[in-house]
Design an enzyme around this catalytic site. Structure first.
Site, short mmCIF file in Angstrom:
data_model
loop_
_atom_site.label_atom_id
_atom_site.label_comp_id
_atom_site.label_asym_id
_atom_site.label_seq_id
_atom_site.Cartn_x
_atom_site.Cartn_y
_atom_site.Cartn_z
N GLU A 131 -1.93 10.17 -12.18
CA GLU A 131 -1.72 9.98 -13.61
C GLU A 131 -2.70 8.95 -14.13
O GLU A 131 -3.01 7.98 -13.43
CB GLU A 131 -0.28 9.52 -13.84
N ARG A 138 -1.04 11.65 3.54
CA ARG A 138 -1.72 12.51 4.52
C ARG A 138 -2.72 13.38 3.79
O ARG A 138 -2.45 13.88 2.71
CB ARG A 138 -0.71 13.42 5.23
N GLU A 170 -3.91 4.16 1.38
CA GLU A 170 -4.27 4.48 2.76
C GLU A 170 -4.28 6.00 2.91
O GLU A 170 -3.27 6.66 2.68
CB GLU A 170 -3.27 3.87 3.73
N HIS A 195 0.82 -1.20 0.00
CA HIS A 195 0.00 0.00 0.00
C HIS A 195 0.86 1.26 0.00
O HIS A 195 2.04 1.21 0.26
CB HIS A 195 -0.98 0.02 1.18
N HIS A 212 3.41 11.16 -7.28
CA HIS A 212 2.10 10.95 -7.85
C HIS A 212 1.78 9.46 -7.84
O HIS A 212 2.67 8.63 -7.70
CB HIS A 212 1.97 11.54 -9.26
#
Length: 125
Positions: free
Chosen positions: A120, A9, A52, A5, A69
């Site tokens: 993207e 934030r 997450e 994962h 990204h």
């Protein structure tokens, strides 16, 4: 070994969940961490890697432009971008329709989430 994962934030958990759901992510779980963070786990059906989202009222989300990204692959980039635009999400480059009409140009677009993280969009090979 597997890449499981990516955590980012966010400044508004519900707003960010809504944005990623418009992109096609599904909310898998929400919970509070032992440290007091509010967490949301989002996934794209069929993908092993998940996103997450982490919210803490004490943390101000700031990062340099173009720091990182994420990328999603879709079957039909034009149809996907049309859907996102209809959902009120800005696609860039702004002239993506004209650019994609030229077969010599690669179909690649970006959207920006509520905190400035770029996503993207590429065709699935």
């Amino acid at each position: 070994m597997k890449f499981l994962h990516t955590r980012i934030r966010v400044s508004d958990l519900d707003n960010t969940i809504d944005f990623y759901q418009k992109l096609g992510f599904e909310l898998r779980d929400r919970k509070d961490s032992p440290q007091g963070n509010k967490l949301a786990f989002l996934e794209i059906p069929g993908a092993e890697h998940f996103l997450e989202l982490c919210y803490s009222p004490e943390f101000k989300v700031e990062f340099p432009e173009d720091l990182m990204h994420t990328c999603v692959g879709v079957e039909d980039v034009i149809a996907y971008c049309d859907k996102l635009e209809n959902d009120g999400i800005e696609i860039w480059p702004g002239n993506w329709r004209e650019k994609f009409a030229d077969p010599a140009n690669r179909q690649m677009a970006f959207v920006t989430d509520p905190d400035g993280y770029e996503v993207e969009i590429l065709p699935i090979p």
